[in-house]
Design a protein around this motif. Structure first.
Motif, PDB file in Angstrom:
ATOM      1  N   GLN A   1       0.833  -1.185   0.000  1.00 11.91           N
ATOM      2  CA  GLN A   1       0.000   0.000   0.000  1.00 11.91           C
ATOM      3  C   GLN A   1       0.878   1.248   0.000  1.00 11.91           C
ATOM      4  O   GLN A   1       1.857   1.331   0.739  1.00 11.91           O
ATOM      5  CB  GLN A   1      -0.903   0.027   1.245  1.00 11.91           C
ATOM      6  CG  GLN A   1      -1.930   1.126   1.256  1.00 11.91           C
ATOM      7  CD  GLN A   1      -3.148   0.799   0.411  1.00 11.91           C
ATOM      8  OE1 GLN A   1      -3.250  -0.298  -0.132  1.00 11.91           O
ATOM      9  NE2 GLN A   1      -4.056   1.751   0.300  1.00 11.91           N
ATOM     10  N   VAL A   2       0.539   2.183  -0.867  1.00 10.93           N
ATOM     11  CA  VAL A   2       1.281   3.440  -0.972  1.00 10.93           C
ATOM     12  C   VAL A   2       0.290   4.580  -0.825  1.00 10.93           C
ATOM     13  O   VAL A   2      -0.761   4.592  -1.466  1.00 10.93           O
ATOM     14  CB  VAL A   2       2.007   3.555  -2.323  1.00 10.93           C
ATOM     15  CG1 VAL A   2       2.679   4.914  -2.455  1.00 10.93           C
ATOM     16  CG2 VAL A   2       3.038   2.438  -2.466  1.00 10.93           C
ATOM     17  N   GLN A   3       0.615   5.528   0.017  1.00  8.45           N
ATOM     18  CA  GLN A   3      -0.183   6.748   0.139  1.00  8.45           C
ATOM     19  C   GLN A   3       0.606   7.918  -0.425  1.00  8.45           C
ATOM     20  O   GLN A   3       1.800   8.055  -0.139  1.00  8.45           O
ATOM     21  CB  GLN A   3      -0.565   6.998   1.596  1.00  8.45           C
ATOM     22  CG  GLN A   3      -1.545   5.965   2.140  1.00  8.45           C
ATOM     23  CD  GLN A   3      -2.022   6.282   3.546  1.00  8.45           C
ATOM     24  OE1 GLN A   3      -1.270   6.786   4.356  1.00  8.45           O
ATOM     25  NE2 GLN A   3      -3.289   5.993   3.813  1.00  8.45           N
ATOM     26  N   LEU A   4      -0.068   8.739  -1.209  1.00  6.98           N
ATOM     27  CA  LEU A   4       0.575   9.857  -1.891  1.00  6.98           C
ATOM     28  C   LEU A   4      -0.074  11.162  -1.462  1.00  6.98           C
ATOM     29  O   LEU A   4      -1.305  11.262  -1.434  1.00  6.98           O
ATOM     30  CB  LEU A   4       0.440   9.692  -3.412  1.00  6.98           C
ATOM     31  CG  LEU A   4       0.979   8.390  -3.997  1.00  6.98           C
ATOM     32  CD1 LEU A   4       0.621   8.280  -5.479  1.00  6.98           C
ATOM     33  CD2 LEU A   4       2.475   8.293  -3.816  1.00  6.98           C
ATOM     34  N   VAL A   5       0.747  12.149  -1.152  1.00  7.00           N
ATOM     35  CA  VAL A   5       0.239  13.457  -0.732  1.00  7.00           C
ATOM     36  C   VAL A   5       0.944  14.535  -1.541  1.00  7.00           C
ATOM     37  O   VAL A   5       2.169  14.709  -1.428  1.00  7.00           O
ATOM     38  CB  VAL A   5       0.454  13.695   0.772  1.00  7.00           C
ATOM     39  CG1 VAL A   5      -0.065  15.075   1.157  1.00  7.00           C
ATOM     40  CG2 VAL A   5      -0.236  12.609   1.590  1.00  7.00           C
ATOM     41  N   GLU A   6       0.161  15.261  -2.348  1.00  4.10           N
ATOM     42  CA  GLU A   6       0.720  16.342  -3.156  1.00  4.10           C
ATOM     43  C   GLU A   6       0.710  17.653  -2.377  1.00  4.10           C
ATOM     44  O   GLU A   6      -0.135  17.866  -1.504  1.00  4.10           O
ATOM     45  CB  GLU A   6      -0.091  16.552  -4.447  1.00  4.10           C
ATOM     46  CG  GLU A   6      -0.177  15.350  -5.364  1.00  4.10           C
ATOM     47  CD  GLU A   6      -1.464  14.590  -5.186  1.00  4.10           C
ATOM     48  OE1 GLU A   6      -1.901  13.906  -6.134  1.00  4.10           O
ATOM     49  OE2 GLU A   6      -2.057  14.669  -4.084  1.00  4.10           O
ATOM     50  N   SER A   7       1.625  18.526  -2.746  1.00  2.00           N
ATOM     51  CA  SER A   7       1.671  19.869  -2.185  1.00  2.00           C
ATOM     52  C   SER A   7       2.352  20.787  -3.191  1.00  2.00           C
ATOM     53  O   SER A   7       2.962  20.318  -4.154  1.00  2.00           O
ATOM     54  CB  SER A   7       2.417  19.878  -0.851  1.00  2.00           C
ATOM     55  OG  SER A   7       3.756  19.454  -1.026  1.00  2.00           O
ATOM     56  N   GLY A   8       2.243  22.087  -2.946  1.00  3.05           N
ATOM     57  CA  GLY A   8       2.938  23.052  -3.776  1.00  3.05           C
ATOM     58  C   GLY A   8       2.075  23.793  -4.773  1.00  3.05           C
ATOM     59  O   GLY A   8       2.567  24.684  -5.474  1.00  3.05           O
ATOM     60  N   GLY A   9       0.815  23.439  -4.864  1.00  2.00           N
ATOM     61  CA  GLY A   9      -0.060  24.152  -5.778  1.00  2.00           C
ATOM     62  C   GLY A   9      -0.368  25.552  -5.270  1.00  2.00           C
ATOM     63  O   GLY A   9      -0.019  25.926  -4.149  1.00  2.00           O
ATOM     64  N   GLY A  10      -1.024  26.340  -6.124  1.00  4.94           N
ATOM     65  CA  GLY A  10      -1.392  27.687  -5.731  1.00  4.94           C
ATOM     66  C   GLY A  10      -1.759  28.534  -6.917  1.00  4.94           C
ATOM     67  O   GLY A  10      -1.982  28.021  -8.024  1.00  4.94           O
ATOM     68  N   LEU A  11      -1.831  29.838  -6.670  1.00  2.00           N
ATOM     69  CA  LEU A  11      -2.173  30.815  -7.699  1.00  2.00           C
ATOM     70  C   LEU A  11      -0.901  31.531  -8.133  1.00  2.00           C
ATOM     71  O   LEU A  11      -0.136  32.026  -7.288  1.00  2.00           O
ATOM     72  CB  LEU A  11      -3.189  31.808  -7.141  1.00  2.00           C
ATOM     73  CG  LEU A  11      -3.546  33.010  -8.023  1.00  2.00           C
ATOM     74  CD1 LEU A  11      -4.234  32.547  -9.299  1.00  2.00           C
ATOM     75  CD2 LEU A  11      -4.430  33.982  -7.244  1.00  2.00           C
ATOM     76  N   VAL A  12      -0.690  31.586  -9.432  1.00  2.00           N
ATOM     77  CA  VAL A  12       0.510  32.229  -9.963  1.00  2.00           C
ATOM     78  C   VAL A  12       0.141  32.962 -11.242  1.00  2.00           C
ATOM     79  O   VAL A  12      -0.793  32.561 -11.952  1.00  2.00           O
ATOM     80  CB  VAL A  12       1.617  31.179 -10.208  1.00  2.00           C
ATOM     81  CG1 VAL A  12       1.204  30.172 -11.269  1.00  2.00           C
ATOM     82  CG2 VAL A  12       2.941  31.833 -10.533  1.00  2.00           C
ATOM     83  N   GLN A  13       0.863  34.028 -11.533  1.00  2.00           N
ATOM     84  CA  GLN A  13       0.633  34.747 -12.782  1.00  2.00           C
ATOM     85  C   GLN A  13       1.281  34.021 -13.951  1.00  2.00           C
ATOM     86  O   GLN A  13       2.258  33.273 -13.774  1.00  2.00           O
ATOM     87  CB  GLN A  13       1.188  36.156 -12.688  1.00  2.00           C
ATOM     88  CG  GLN A  13       0.404  37.082 -11.763  1.00  2.00           C
ATOM     89  CD  GLN A  13       0.873  38.515 -11.836  1.00  2.00           C
ATOM     90  OE1 GLN A  13       2.035  38.790 -12.089  1.00  2.00           O
ATOM     91  NE2 GLN A  13      -0.040  39.452 -11.601  1.00  2.00           N
ATOM     92  N   ALA A  14       0.744  34.254 -15.117  1.00  2.00           N
ATOM     93  CA  ALA A  14       1.334  33.667 -16.323  1.00  2.00           C
ATOM     94  C   ALA A  14       2.810  34.050 -16.417  1.00  2.00           C
ATOM     95  O   ALA A  14       3.185  35.188 -16.143  1.00  2.00           O
ATOM     96  CB  ALA A  14       0.580  34.154 -17.553  1.00  2.00           C
ATOM     97  N   GLY A  15       3.614  33.067 -16.771  1.00  2.00           N
ATOM     98  CA  GLY A  15       5.054  33.257 -16.840  1.00  2.00           C
ATOM     99  C   GLY A  15       5.778  32.871 -15.570  1.00  2.00           C
ATOM    100  O   GLY A  15       7.011  32.783 -15.568  1.00  2.00           O
ATOM    101  N   GLY A  16       5.033  32.642 -14.510  1.00  2.00           N
ATOM    102  CA  GLY A  16       5.625  32.283 -13.235  1.00  2.00           C
ATOM    103  C   GLY A  16       5.945  30.802 -13.126  1.00  2.00           C
ATOM    104  O   GLY A  16       5.788  30.037 -14.086  1.00  2.00           O
ATOM    105  N   SER A  17       6.392  30.414 -11.938  1.00  2.00           N
ATOM    106  CA  SER A  17       6.822  29.046 -11.693  1.00  2.00           C
ATOM    107  C   SER A  17       6.211  28.499 -10.409  1.00  2.00           C
ATOM    108  O   SER A  17       5.912  29.267  -9.483  1.00  2.00           O
ATOM    109  CB  SER A  17       8.346  28.968 -11.575  1.00  2.00           C
ATOM    110  OG  SER A  17       8.990  29.376 -12.754  1.00  2.00           O
ATOM    111  N   LEU A  18       6.040  27.200 -10.382  1.00  2.00           N
ATOM    112  CA  LEU A  18       5.654  26.469  -9.177  1.00  2.00           C
ATOM    113  C   LEU A  18       6.396  25.148  -9.176  1.00  2.00           C
ATOM    114  O   LEU A  18       6.707  24.608 -10.248  1.00  2.00           O
ATOM    115  CB  LEU A  18       4.146  26.191  -9.149  1.00  2.00           C
ATOM    116  CG  LEU A  18       3.191  27.340  -8.813  1.00  2.00           C
ATOM    117  CD1 LEU A  18       1.754  26.872  -9.006  1.00  2.00           C
ATOM    118  CD2 LEU A  18       3.404  27.834  -7.412  1.00  2.00           C
TER     119      LEU A  18
END
Length: 124
Positions: A1-18
C-alpha cells in the motif's frame, strides 16, 4: 500500500513558476514508476509527465515539453514537478500517481495509487 500526498499548488501569474511535490509513504517507493496528471474542469484527466523508478527515464506531454521537469528523490520518497513559464491553460488539479513496476504509463488506468490532488491556477 502506498499513500501519496501532493503539495505546492497555488495561484501564480502567467510566466511564473511552481514546484509540486508528491510525498509517498512506504518503503517500496523506489520500485514504482511515477506519473503526474492534471484535470481541468469539464475535461478528462491528462498525462503530464512520467518518470521511471530509477529516475533514469522521463516523458512529457508535448504541451509542457521544455517548461516542466519531473524528478524524484528516492531517499526522500518524493517526486517533483517543476513548472516554469506557466500559462493559463496549465490551470488544473494536478495529481501524482504510482504504478507498480519500473515504468510510467501515459494511461491513468494503469496506475495503482493516486494522491488527492493539488490545485494550480495560472492567471493571465
Amino acid at each position: 500500500q502506498v499513500q501519496l500526498v501532493e503539495s505546492g499548488g497555488g495561484l501564480v501569474q502567467a510566466g511564473g513558476s511552481l514546484r509540486l511535490s508528491c510525498a509517498a509513504s512506504g518503503r517500496t517507493f523506489s520500485s514504482y514508476g511515477m506519473g503526474w496528471f492534471r484535470q481541468a474542469p469539464g475535461l478528462e484527466r491528462e498525462f503530464v509527465a512520467g518518470i521511471t523508478s530509477s529516475g533514469g527515464g522521463t516523458a512529457y506531454v508535448d504541451s509542457v515539453k521544455g517548461r516542466f521537469t519531473i524528478s524524484r528523490d528516492n531517499a526522500k520518497n518524493t517526486v517533483y514537478l517543476q513548472m516554469n513559464s506557466l500559462k493559463p491553460e496549465d490551470t488544473a488539479v494536478y495529481y501524482c500517481a504510482a504504478a507498480s513496476g519500473s515504468y510510467y504509463y501515459t494511461s491513468s488506468g494503469l496506475y495503482d495509487y493516486w494522491g488527492q490532488g493539488t490545485q494550480v491556477t495560472v492567471s493571465s
